[in-house]
Design an enzyme around this catalytic site. Structure first.
Site, mmCIF file in Angstrom:
data_model
loop_
_atom_site.group_PDB
_atom_site.id
_atom_site.type_symbol
_atom_site.label_atom_id
_atom_site.label_comp_id
_atom_site.label_asym_id
_atom_site.label_seq_id
_atom_site.Cartn_x
_atom_site.Cartn_y
_atom_site.Cartn_z
ATOM 1 N N ASP A 63 0.836 -1.205 0.000
ATOM 2 C CA ASP A 63 0.000 0.000 0.000
ATOM 3 C C ASP A 63 0.873 1.258 0.000
ATOM 4 O O ASP A 63 0.367 2.376 -0.111
ATOM 5 C CB ASP A 63 -1.009 -0.007 1.155
ATOM 6 C CG ASP A 63 -0.346 -0.051 2.519
ATOM 7 O OD1 ASP A 63 0.891 -0.217 2.595
ATOM 8 O OD2 ASP A 63 -1.070 0.080 3.526
ATOM 9 N N SER A 64 2.189 1.065 0.070
ATOM 10 C CA SER A 64 3.116 2.185 -0.138
ATOM 11 C C SER A 64 2.907 2.802 -1.513
ATOM 12 O O SER A 64 3.385 3.902 -1.779
ATOM 13 C CB SER A 64 4.568 1.706 0.016
ATOM 14 O OG SER A 64 4.795 0.560 -0.785
ATOM 15 N N ASP A 102 -1.221 -6.050 -0.235
ATOM 16 C CA ASP A 102 -1.521 -5.420 1.054
ATOM 17 C C ASP A 102 -3.008 -5.162 1.202
ATOM 18 O O ASP A 102 -3.670 -4.701 0.264
ATOM 19 C CB ASP A 102 -0.815 -4.053 1.144
ATOM 20 C CG ASP A 102 0.429 -4.112 2.003
ATOM 21 O OD1 ASP A 102 0.592 -5.070 2.785
ATOM 22 O OD2 ASP A 102 1.244 -3.172 1.898
ATOM 23 N N LYS A 132 -1.386 -9.286 2.921
ATOM 24 C CA LYS A 132 -0.607 -8.866 4.094
ATOM 25 C C LYS A 132 -1.449 -7.865 4.871
ATOM 26 O O LYS A 132 -2.120 -7.029 4.271
ATOM 27 C CB LYS A 132 0.724 -8.229 3.678
ATOM 28 C CG LYS A 132 1.522 -7.665 4.862
ATOM 29 C CD LYS A 132 2.956 -7.358 4.504
ATOM 30 C CE LYS A 132 3.154 -6.039 3.810
ATOM 31 N NZ LYS A 132 2.715 -4.860 4.574
ATOM 32 N N GLU A 134 -1.389 -5.384 8.664
ATOM 33 C CA GLU A 134 -0.562 -4.846 9.735
ATOM 34 C C GLU A 134 -1.212 -5.085 11.096
ATOM 35 O O GLU A 134 -2.441 -5.060 11.206
ATOM 36 C CB GLU A 134 -0.365 -3.333 9.535
ATOM 37 C CG GLU A 134 0.386 -2.996 8.270
ATOM 38 C CD GLU A 134 0.631 -1.502 8.081
ATOM 39 O OE1 GLU A 134 0.313 -0.713 9.008
ATOM 40 O OE2 GLU A 134 1.132 -1.129 7.005
ATOM 41 N N GLU A 201 9.235 -4.442 10.448
ATOM 42 C CA GLU A 201 9.691 -3.160 9.894
ATOM 43 C C GLU A 201 10.169 -2.205 10.983
ATOM 44 O O GLU A 201 9.515 -2.052 12.014
ATOM 45 C CB GLU A 201 8.554 -2.491 9.100
ATOM 46 C CG GLU A 201 8.967 -1.110 8.558
ATOM 47 C CD GLU A 201 8.028 -0.515 7.522
ATOM 48 O OE1 GLU A 201 7.023 -1.166 7.156
ATOM 49 O OE2 GLU A 201 8.313 0.609 7.075
#
Ligand code: KIV
Length: 286
Positions: A63-64, A102, A132, A134, A201
């Site tokens: 999602d970056s 993501d 993925k 978080e 991270e």
């Protein structure tokens, strides 16, 4: 309806992706724990995916892309539709790596059921193999819910960029003992819940080492430790497309400089009428 088309090689600009061969699988990634380090990079577009794919075990549609592709201030505004469109492009451009997409902020936190709906949409729309998400202990029930229902989940602990408004920035995490203990517990909970791999991270190195020793699944470091079971970076960062990057980025090229130089030459050629030359124009038939 799925957007998982194949590449149309009749289109002049499309470089064909090699004929489908056996892709790596999620179980084969999981089995690499403690073995040869796993190579992962982000990819958001078909051509980038084609170039990275032969060298990578996993491609992350991160999602970056909100910041890298769209110039957004953080990953918070990224939508499920954006992830689906880019995920499908990356699957079209790859044949070897496991593609992980993501889950964007707001698409999974409310409940395991909501997460399942969002993750199933992403897998159907893209053809990717895994998602993925978080978060640590709070997300463990969701990781379990998805994993038990056919959706492989990669965890992400430590610096979790979607929580920037709570964390107050992107600084390294785990400098206090309490915070370090929480990150180790977060990773343990996500691993126990069935994550097939965990991104760690932006943490102080001993945390990454402790987690890597403690969990049964591979750890993928970014700003973590060379002792993780693999590494991930944003491709545009490691290729040198941005002037400002996090401390943990190593620039393996200077694409920004090379693009600037090429465009400067192009501009000069246009202005001097050196371009287009004889090879680039259509001559009339005799
Ligand atoms: O979105 C992303 O690119 C990521 C990586 C930095 C791990 O989550």
């Amino acid at each position: 309806m799925s957007t998982t088309f194949t590449i149309d090689t009749a289109t002049s600009r499309a470089t064909s992706t090699p004929a489908p061969m056996k892709r790596l699988t999620v179980p084969s990634i999981r089995a690499r724990k403690g073995g040869e380090p796993l190579v992962m990079l982000t990819a958001y577009t078909v051509r980038t995916a084609q170039l990275l794919d032969p060298h990578c075990d996993m491609l992350l549609v991160g999602d970056s892309l909100g910041q890298v592709v769209y110039g957004l201030p953080s990953t918070v505004p990224v939508t499920l539709e954006m992830m689906a469109a880019h995920g499908a492009a990356v699957v079209r451009g790859s044949y070897h790596a496991v593609v992980v997409v993501d889950m964007p902020f707001g698409s999974y936190e409310a409940s395991p059921e909501k997460a399942f709906e969002s993750a199933a949409y992403l897998l159907k729309q893209t053809g990717a193999a895994a998602v993925k998400l978080e978060g640590g202990q709070a997300m463990a029930p969701t990781v379990k819910f998805l994993s038990e229902r056919g959706i492989p989940v990669m965890g992400h602990v430590g610096l979790t960029p979607q929580a920037v408004n709570t964390l107050g920035g992107y600084g390294a995490r785990g400098r206090s003992k309490a915070e370090a203990d929480k990150i180790v517990a977060d990773a343990g909970a996500v691993a126990e819940a069935g994550a097939f791999a965990i991104v760690i991270e932006g943490v102080v190195e001993p945390i990454a080492i402790a987690i890597t020793h403690a969990v049964a699944c591979p750890t993928i470091g970014i700003g973590a430790s060379a002792q993780c079971d693999g590494q991930v970076l944003v491709a545009e960062d490691m290729l040198g497309l941005f002037d400002r990057t996090a401390r943990f980025v190593k620039k393996f090229d200077d694409l920004a400089g090379r693009i600037s130089a090429a465009v400067e030459t192009y501009a000069a050629d246009v202005r001097s009428r050196a371009f287009p030359g004889a090879e680039q124009i259509y001559a009339p038939k005799d």
